[in-house]
Design a protein around this motif. Structure first.
Motif, PDB file in Angstrom:
ATOM      1  N   ILE A   1      35.377  50.598  -7.483  1.00 18.89           N
ATOM      2  CA  ILE A   1      35.050  50.909  -8.884  1.00 18.89           C
ATOM      3  C   ILE A   1      36.175  50.392  -9.793  1.00 18.89           C
ATOM      4  O   ILE A   1      36.747  51.127 -10.594  1.00 18.89           O
ATOM      5  CB  ILE A   1      34.796  52.418  -9.104  1.00 18.89           C
ATOM      6  CG1 ILE A   1      33.881  52.976  -8.026  1.00 18.89           C
ATOM      7  CG2 ILE A   1      34.162  52.643 -10.483  1.00 18.89           C
ATOM      8  CD1 ILE A   1      33.646  54.476  -8.129  1.00 18.89           C
ATOM      9  N   LEU A   2      36.472  49.099  -9.641  1.00 24.16           N
ATOM     10  CA  LEU A   2      37.575  48.513 -10.392  1.00 24.16           C
ATOM     11  C   LEU A   2      37.134  47.916 -11.727  1.00 24.16           C
ATOM     12  O   LEU A   2      37.979  47.586 -12.561  1.00 24.16           O
ATOM     13  CB  LEU A   2      38.255  47.430  -9.546  1.00 24.16           C
ATOM     14  CG  LEU A   2      38.868  47.937  -8.238  1.00 24.16           C
ATOM     15  CD1 LEU A   2      39.360  46.768  -7.413  1.00 24.16           C
ATOM     16  CD2 LEU A   2      39.982  48.913  -8.498  1.00 24.16           C
ATOM     17  N   THR A   3      35.830  47.801 -11.952  1.00 25.91           N
ATOM     18  CA  THR A   3      35.355  47.134 -13.166  1.00 25.91           C
ATOM     19  C   THR A   3      35.660  47.942 -14.423  1.00 25.91           C
ATOM     20  O   THR A   3      35.926  47.365 -15.475  1.00 25.91           O
ATOM     21  CB  THR A   3      33.840  46.882 -13.086  1.00 25.91           C
ATOM     22  OG1 THR A   3      33.181  48.100 -12.767  1.00 25.91           O
ATOM     23  CG2 THR A   3      33.533  45.844 -12.040  1.00 25.91           C
ATOM     24  N   LYS A   4      35.636  49.247 -14.326  1.00 26.61           N
ATOM     25  CA  LYS A   4      35.889  50.066 -15.516  1.00 26.61           C
ATOM     26  C   LYS A   4      37.371  50.331 -15.765  1.00 26.61           C
ATOM     27  O   LYS A   4      37.724  50.901 -16.788  1.00 26.61           O
ATOM     28  CB  LYS A   4      35.132  51.388 -15.419  1.00 26.61           C
ATOM     29  CG  LYS A   4      35.578  52.284 -14.287  1.00 26.61           C
ATOM     30  CD  LYS A   4      34.892  53.635 -14.348  1.00 26.61           C
ATOM     31  CE  LYS A   4      33.494  53.596 -13.801  1.00 26.61           C
ATOM     32  NZ  LYS A   4      32.880  54.903 -13.668  1.00 26.61           N
ATOM     33  N   LYS A   5      38.231  49.921 -14.847  1.00 24.22           N
ATOM     34  CA  LYS A   5      39.669  50.135 -15.011  1.00 24.22           C
ATOM     35  C   LYS A   5      40.289  48.920 -15.688  1.00 24.22           C
ATOM     36  O   LYS A   5      39.917  47.776 -15.420  1.00 24.22           O
ATOM     37  CB  LYS A   5      40.327  50.371 -13.650  1.00 24.22           C
ATOM     38  CG  LYS A   5      39.851  51.659 -13.005  1.00 24.22           C
ATOM     39  CD  LYS A   5      40.291  51.812 -11.588  1.00 24.22           C
ATOM     40  CE  LYS A   5      39.618  53.042 -10.984  1.00 24.22           C
ATOM     41  NZ  LYS A   5      39.563  52.989  -9.540  1.00 24.22           N
ATOM     42  N   SER A   6      41.227  49.178 -16.562  1.00 22.90           N
ATOM     43  CA  SER A   6      41.861  48.083 -17.305  1.00 22.90           C
ATOM     44  C   SER A   6      42.768  47.265 -16.394  1.00 22.90           C
ATOM     45  O   SER A   6      43.197  47.724 -15.336  1.00 22.90           O
ATOM     46  CB  SER A   6      42.679  48.648 -18.470  1.00 22.90           C
ATOM     47  OG  SER A   6      43.798  49.346 -17.965  1.00 22.90           O
ATOM     48  N   LYS A   7      43.078  46.043 -16.840  1.00 20.40           N
ATOM     49  CA  LYS A   7      43.965  45.173 -16.057  1.00 20.40           C
ATOM     50  C   LYS A   7      45.329  45.820 -15.880  1.00 20.40           C
ATOM     51  O   LYS A   7      45.942  45.737 -14.812  1.00 20.40           O
ATOM     52  CB  LYS A   7      44.136  43.834 -16.760  1.00 20.40           C
ATOM     53  CG  LYS A   7      42.943  42.942 -16.658  1.00 20.40           C
ATOM     54  CD  LYS A   7      43.214  41.609 -17.304  1.00 20.40           C
ATOM     55  CE  LYS A   7      41.974  40.742 -17.208  1.00 20.40           C
ATOM     56  NZ  LYS A   7      42.287  39.348 -17.100  1.00 20.40           N
ATOM     57  N   LYS A   8      45.811  46.459 -16.930  1.00 21.48           N
ATOM     58  CA  LYS A   8      47.125  47.101 -16.873  1.00 21.48           C
ATOM     59  C   LYS A   8      47.135  48.229 -15.841  1.00 21.48           C
ATOM     60  O   LYS A   8      48.080  48.366 -15.059  1.00 21.48           O
ATOM     61  CB  LYS A   8      47.485  47.640 -18.257  1.00 21.48           C
ATOM     62  CG  LYS A   8      48.823  48.335 -18.321  1.00 21.48           C
ATOM     63  CD  LYS A   8      49.094  48.850 -19.728  1.00 21.48           C
ATOM     64  CE  LYS A   8      50.420  49.556 -19.791  1.00 21.48           C
ATOM     65  NZ  LYS A   8      50.682  50.077 -21.151  1.00 21.48           N
ATOM     66  N   ARG A   9      46.066  49.020 -15.842  1.00 25.31           N
ATOM     67  CA  ARG A   9      45.974  50.137 -14.906  1.00 25.31           C
ATOM     68  C   ARG A   9      45.925  49.631 -13.463  1.00 25.31           C
ATOM     69  O   ARG A   9      46.617  50.142 -12.586  1.00 25.31           O
ATOM     70  CB  ARG A   9      44.734  50.957 -15.238  1.00 25.31           C
ATOM     71  CG  ARG A   9      44.545  52.193 -14.407  1.00 25.31           C
ATOM     72  CD  ARG A   9      43.392  52.989 -14.981  1.00 25.31           C
ATOM     73  NE  ARG A   9      42.929  53.998 -14.077  1.00 25.31           N
ATOM     74  CZ  ARG A   9      41.791  54.678 -14.228  1.00 25.31           C
ATOM     75  NH1 ARG A   9      41.023  54.445 -15.267  1.00 25.31           N
ATOM     76  NH2 ARG A   9      41.437  55.577 -13.355  1.00 25.31           N
TER      77      ARG A   9
END
Length: 65
Positions: free
Chosen positions: A32-40
């Motif tokens: 579920i990486l699509t909703k997480k920001s690049k920074k996160r």
């Protein structure tokens, strides 16, 4: 007295540093990486050290005295 077995799940998850500290990986970086920001996601990519309160328990799982 029988040999003490190392916990197999723990030896996959933790590693020792050269100075004897215990490294761990961050949670929440596997799916579920699509909703997480690049920074996160970038910050989750780095390893961290096990906190002082948990070191004793992890060392027992890894059979380190």
């Amino acid at each position: 007295m029988p040999k003490v077995k190392t916990n197999a799940a723990s030896k996959k998850r933790f590693a020792l540093t050269g100075t004897g500290k215990i490294k761990r990986k961050h949670a929440y970086h596997s799916h579920i990486l699509t909703k997480k920001s690049k920074k996160r996601k970038r910050n989750l990519d780095h390893t961290a050290l096990v906190m002082e309160a948990n070191i004793k328990a992890v060392r027992e799982l890894l059979c380190l005295r």
